[in-house]
Motif scaffolding. Structure first.
Motif, PDB file in Angstrom:
ATOM      1  N   LEU A 166      -9.510  -1.746   6.794  1.00 27.21           N
ATOM      2  CA  LEU A 166      -8.655  -2.501   5.873  1.00 27.21           C
ATOM      3  C   LEU A 166      -9.202  -3.906   5.652  1.00 27.21           C
ATOM      4  O   LEU A 166      -9.205  -4.426   4.529  1.00 27.21           O
ATOM      5  N   GLU A 167      -9.658  -4.518   6.728  1.00 29.79           N
ATOM      6  CA  GLU A 167     -10.179  -5.887   6.641  1.00 29.79           C
ATOM      7  C   GLU A 167     -11.396  -5.951   5.733  1.00 29.79           C
ATOM      8  O   GLU A 167     -11.558  -6.897   4.960  1.00 29.79           O
ATOM      9  N   LEU A 206      -5.722   1.591  -2.393  1.00 31.75           N
ATOM     10  CA  LEU A 206      -5.641   2.913  -1.772  1.00 31.75           C
ATOM     11  C   LEU A 206      -6.774   3.827  -2.215  1.00 31.75           C
ATOM     12  O   LEU A 206      -7.350   4.560  -1.399  1.00 31.75           O
ATOM     13  N   LEU A 234      -9.892   2.854  -0.378  1.00 30.12           N
ATOM     14  CA  LEU A 234      -9.788   3.195   1.041  1.00 30.12           C
ATOM     15  C   LEU A 234     -10.006   4.684   1.279  1.00 30.12           C
ATOM     16  O   LEU A 234     -10.701   5.080   2.224  1.00 30.12           O
ATOM     17  N   PRO A 243      -0.277  -3.253   4.913  1.00 26.54           N
ATOM     18  CA  PRO A 243      -1.337  -2.849   5.839  1.00 26.54           C
ATOM     19  C   PRO A 243      -0.895  -1.832   6.889  1.00 26.54           C
ATOM     20  O   PRO A 243      -1.666  -0.933   7.251  1.00 26.54           O
ATOM     21  N   ARG A 276       2.153  -1.500  -4.083  1.00 26.86           N
ATOM     22  CA  ARG A 276       1.064  -1.560  -3.107  1.00 26.86           C
ATOM     23  C   ARG A 276       1.609  -1.250  -1.716  1.00 26.86           C
ATOM     24  O   ARG A 276       2.692  -1.711  -1.344  1.00 26.86           O
ATOM     25  N   ARG A 309       0.248  -8.957   2.731  1.00 24.42           N
ATOM     26  CA  ARG A 309      -1.038  -9.577   3.063  1.00 24.42           C
ATOM     27  C   ARG A 309      -0.846 -10.652   4.131  1.00 24.42           C
ATOM     28  O   ARG A 309      -1.523 -11.678   4.150  1.00 24.42           O
ATOM     29  N   LEU A 333      -0.894   1.535   5.203  1.00 27.74           N
ATOM     30  CA  LEU A 333      -2.260   1.974   4.911  1.00 27.74           C
ATOM     31  C   LEU A 333      -2.989   2.395   6.186  1.00 27.74           C
ATOM     32  O   LEU A 333      -3.792   3.330   6.173  1.00 27.74           O
ATOM     33  N   ARG A 334      -2.700   1.710   7.292  1.00 28.48           N
ATOM     34  CA  ARG A 334      -3.320   2.091   8.554  1.00 28.48           C
ATOM     35  C   ARG A 334      -2.918   3.518   8.927  1.00 28.48           C
ATOM     36  O   ARG A 334      -3.744   4.318   9.377  1.00 28.48           O
ATOM     37  N   GLY A 368      -7.785  -0.842  11.278  1.00 22.77           N
ATOM     38  CA  GLY A 368      -7.569  -2.214  10.819  1.00 22.77           C
ATOM     39  C   GLY A 368      -8.847  -2.851  10.318  1.00 22.77           C
ATOM     40  O   GLY A 368      -8.829  -3.634   9.354  1.00 22.77           O
ATOM     41  N   LEU A 394      -4.893   5.972   6.836  1.00 18.25           N
ATOM     42  CA  LEU A 394      -6.266   6.148   7.325  1.00 18.25           C
ATOM     43  C   LEU A 394      -6.298   7.031   8.566  1.00 18.25           C
ATOM     44  O   LEU A 394      -7.163   7.909   8.695  1.00 18.25           O
ATOM     45  N   LEU A 409      -7.033  -3.561   0.254  1.00 21.66           N
ATOM     46  CA  LEU A 409      -5.784  -2.800   0.300  1.00 21.66           C
ATOM     47  C   LEU A 409      -5.645  -1.807  -0.846  1.00 21.66           C
ATOM     48  O   LEU A 409      -4.575  -1.237  -1.037  1.00 21.66           O
TER      49      LEU A 409
END
Length: 356
Positions: free
Chosen positions: A176-177, A183, A186, A149, A146, A296, A152-153, A173, A156, A181
């Motif tokens: 994501l919230e 992918l 997202l 964050p 995984r 997390r 992942l940010r 963010g 994005l 998480l």
């Protein structure tokens, strides 16, 4: 031979340096599928794919895998054999012995790929451990973990830029919230947001259209976990209207009552752990040393924010109320909605007692 990362696999594929055996596994199933298919395409080539790309099922026998792997490629230098979601725990000792012999003697003209797009065998079990060990001895193992964050940010932000849109770090963010998480989810949400932003900007906009907080609020559905955080926010603030609105949202999404309770309990456990750490003179991040917070950590930050001004005694009482609700959902004749309504009312009363 052994474990490799995505960078190393990308280099192998670009240079045509293929191993005879790959195992592609891990929590991030989107990446498992993506990398496995890239291996299969590179190993199978474009010549006679119906012969040189053997795609077996998860129930394939070792004999079937061996027959496919040991057959020569058809008018090509190489072939591949794909075996998704194959569970070694379903095989007896004789079959596993045959498998080990096969893996040890795979022909150079074949690439055999075990990949796990939907399942994740329990690595604590002996037969699974043996497969991982043999894969490391005779081939290579890619574990798709995984993303955290921060990674992942960046994904994005990069996707927004590729689509010709503008996205702030703060709004990344927020996505994501709300979406979590995963992918794959997202990327789907980003496609939707980019399409909406471009569609509302009209033709030939002067600057990249911005993906705004209002768009995210409107278009991105909140996961049960995200809504549970918002519900906890409202409870900690004594916001009756907000608390019941978030509960209605969860029920409207057809979330199971026991799942709603589990998500809310998780938030309160985070709050309790953070509060206990702070009162012991430790930082709010201390629970990461023993809790499942890898990737997390935002849960601890949210727990710190929600627990501000709430005494530890009230959090203990809240956890007791959550336990009572859990027992009621599993053994009471009351409707699940009634149990959850009563729980919210009691949690709100507990928070008001703290305020007074």
């Amino acid at each position: 031979m052994g474990a490799i990362n995505e960078t190393e696999l990308k280099r192998q594929l670009s240079q045509g340096q293929l191993s005879s055996l790959y195992v592609v596994r891990g929590e991030e199933k989107y990446l498992v599928s993506r990398w496995a298919r890239r291996i299969l395409k590179a190993a199978g080539g474009d010549s006679f794919p119906e012969f040189n790309r053997n795609e077996l099922g998860s129930s394939a026998t070792v004999d079937a895998i061996a027959d496919a792997a040991e057959a020569l490629p058809f008018f090509s230098d190489h072939k591949c054999v794909s075996v998704p979601d194959w569970d070694p725990e379903l095989q007896d000792a004789t079959e596993l012995s045959k498998l080990q012999e096969l893996l040890e003697n795979l022909p150079e003209t074949t690439t055999l790929v075990f990949w796990y797009p939907t399942q994740e065998p329990d690595g604590r079990k002996a037969k699974v451990k043996n497969l991982w060990k043999w894969a490391s001895q005779y081939g290579q193992v890619l574990e798709c973990r995984r993303r955290d964050p921060s990674e992942l940010r960046k994904v994005l932000l990069r996707e927004a830029e590729k689509a010709g849109c503008s996205l702030s770090r703060e709004n990344a963010g927020k996505i994501l919230e709300y979406a979590g998480l995963d992918l794959h989810l997202l990327l789907s949400e980003m496609q939707k947001l980019c399409a909406y932003a471009l569609g509302t900007a009209g033709e030939n906009p002067a600057s990249p259209p911005e993906i705004t907080a209002a768009m995210i609020e409107t278009l991105v559905p909140k996961t049960a976990e995200a809504t549970a955080f918002l519900l906890a926010n409202a409870l900690a603030a004594g916001n009756f209207e907000g608390a019941y609105r978030h509960l209605d949202t969860l029920l409207t999404q057809n979330q199971e009552p026991i799942a709603i309770l589990g998500a809310l309990s998780s938030v309160y456990v985070d709050m309790y752990r953070v509060k206990a750490a702070l009162e012991s003179g430790k930082p709010a991040t201390a629970p990461a040393e023993y809790g499942d917070y890898k990737g997390r950590e935002f849960r601890l930050r949210s727990g710190e924010r929600n627990a501000r001004g709430v005494p530890l005694s009230v959090l203990r009482r809240s956890l007791a109320l959550l336990l009572q609700a859990d027992l009621a959902l599993k053994g009471s004749k009351l409707s699940p909605r009634t149990v959850l309504d009563q729980l919210i009312a009691r949690l709100l009363l507990a928070s008001q007692e703290a305020a007074s």
